[in-house]
Design a protein around this motif. Structure first.
Motif, short mmCIF file in Angstrom:
data_model
loop_
_atom_site.label_atom_id
_atom_site.label_comp_id
_atom_site.label_asym_id
_atom_site.label_seq_id
_atom_site.Cartn_x
_atom_site.Cartn_y
_atom_site.Cartn_z
N GLU A 25 0.83 -1.21 0.00
CA GLU A 25 0.00 0.00 0.00
C GLU A 25 0.87 1.26 0.00
OE1 GLU A 25 -0.40 -2.60 1.94
OE2 GLU A 25 -2.27 -3.39 1.09
N ASP A 26 1.97 1.23 0.75
CA ASP A 26 2.89 2.38 0.74
C ASP A 26 3.46 2.61 -0.65
OD1 ASP A 26 2.48 2.67 3.45
OD2 ASP A 26 4.26 1.52 4.01
N LEU A 27 3.79 1.53 -1.34
CA LEU A 27 4.35 1.65 -2.68
C LEU A 27 3.30 2.18 -3.65
CD1 LEU A 27 6.83 1.19 -4.47
CD2 LEU A 27 6.01 -1.13 -4.88
N ALA A 28 2.06 1.76 -3.48
CA ALA A 28 1.01 2.20 -4.40
C ALA A 28 0.76 3.70 -4.30
CB ALA A 28 -0.28 1.43 -4.10
N LEU A 29 1.00 4.27 -3.12
CA LEU A 29 0.75 5.70 -2.93
C LEU A 29 1.91 6.57 -3.37
CD1 LEU A 29 -0.89 5.55 0.65
CD2 LEU A 29 -2.04 5.84 -1.56
N SER A 30 3.06 5.98 -3.66
CA SER A 30 4.24 6.76 -4.00
C SER A 30 4.28 7.05 -5.50
CB SER A 30 5.51 6.01 -3.59
OG SER A 30 5.64 4.81 -4.33
N ARG A 31 4.99 8.12 -5.85
CA ARG A 31 5.21 8.50 -7.25
C ARG A 31 6.71 8.73 -7.44
NH1 ARG A 31 1.04 6.70 -7.17
NH2 ARG A 31 -0.97 7.48 -7.96
#
Length: 329
Positions: A25-31
């Motif tokens: 989930e942390d990775l999904a929110l990152s750009r």
């Protein structure tokens, strides 16, 4: 370990912002523009596949040296580069020695992915610079170029350290007397610096190949292309410096081996002089050990003392002669 780096507040206002990712989930929110994977687990590779559509091969950091296997572009636009980065190491015996660590880079959809098994000084240097210089990086290709630039600078710093250590070795070698124990320590130090110098040369050669590949791939803009040319010029200067250090290492090695040979010759000379000096008394003892019936000294009361004195004189005479000639110095 998985770290993502994003541009903080844009190129002109902030630097790279680092965040360690612990969940999908942390990775999904990152750009991010840079995703750094240090000894990634199967689960972390799965997060990358789900988030970016990128499959990381199991043998991504293998030791294949063929250029076709180290620099290539996939049909889907993935750009693969595998490069060696230097770690100076600790030669004191308490830590790991100097080594080259393979790093695999994948440039995909304007995101740079780096996969390696050890934390590298060059990566730490870039992270520090990016925090101090907000306008240093603009996109993923800038990250890759800055890593190669930092790698060349790190190699230059290590070369300076090698030169300083060789200067200290020179002081020990070029004095009037060098014992065998000191010569052994010097040879060990020279061997370590020669190995490190060779690793640097291999490292900068690999960096040159990688930067040349990026320039040939037409992926760089005009500013990045000029920066690549500057990196290549820096590498050329490092090449000439490594050649100079190899010459200095060879000179110190020859000088040290020469001193060892001199010390050995001194020992051999002592044995040679002793052997020559003991030949006359051996000859005298051999003569008086003959079992002939008629020998004048056999019936003489002073025959035995005379033979002993004669042998002593035959030993002393060569030593006196050798000393006057200066052969015992």
């Amino acid at each position: 370990m998985l770290n993502v780096f994003t541009l903080d507040n844009g190129r002109l206002k902030g630097g790279l912002f680092q965040e360690e990712i612990e969940t999908a989930e942390d990775l999904a929110l990152s750009r991010p523009i840079w995703v750094d994977l240090e000894s990634p687990s199967v689960e972390e590779k799965g997060w990358i596949r789900d988030r970016f559509g990128l499959t990381i091969p199991e043998d991504i950091v293998d030791e294949d040296l063929e250029e076709s296997a180290r620099f290539y572009e996939e049909d889907n636009g993935e750009l693969h580069i595998r490069s060696d980065f230097l770690i100076e190491g600790d030669d004191s015996g308490e830590g790991k020695p100097a080594r080259n660590v393979r790093v695999a880079f994948i440039l995909f959809n304007n995101v740079l992915f780096s996969i390696h098994n050890e934390d590298l000084p060059v990566f730490r240097l870039l992270r520090l610079r990016a925090r101090r210089i907000p306008a240093l990086i603009e996109d993923a290709k800038d990250v890759l170029l800055k890593l190669y630039d930092a790698d060349a600078e790190y190699s230059a710093d290590v070369l300076e350290g090698i030169y300083d250590k060789l200067e200290a070795v020179s002081v020990r070698v070029l004095k009037s007397e060098v014992t065998d124990a000191e010569a052994g320590e010097v040879l060990s130090a020279i061997a370590r610096e020669e190995d490190l110098n060779g690793r640097i040369r291999r490292n900068v050669m690999d960096t040159r190949r990688a930067v040349s590949f990026m320039m040939r791939s037409r992926m760089l803009n005009a500013e990045q292309f000029e920066e690549s040319r500057q990196i290549l010029r820096d590498i050329d200067s490092l090449d000439s410096h490594t050649a100079f250090l190899f010459d200095k290492i060879n000179f110190l090695m020859d000088a040290t081996v020469g001193f060892i040979n001199i010390n050995q010759n001194k020992i051999i000379k002592i044995f040679s002089v002793a052997s020559v000096a003991l030949l006359p008394p051996t000859l005298i003892a051999s003569i008086y050990g003959m079992n002939f019936q008629h020998m004048p000294e056999l019936a003489s009361k002073w025959g035995y003392p005379f033979a002993l004195v004669l042998m002593l004189l035959s030993v002393a005479a060569p030593f006196i002669y050798f000393r006057r000639k200066g052969w015992l110095r």
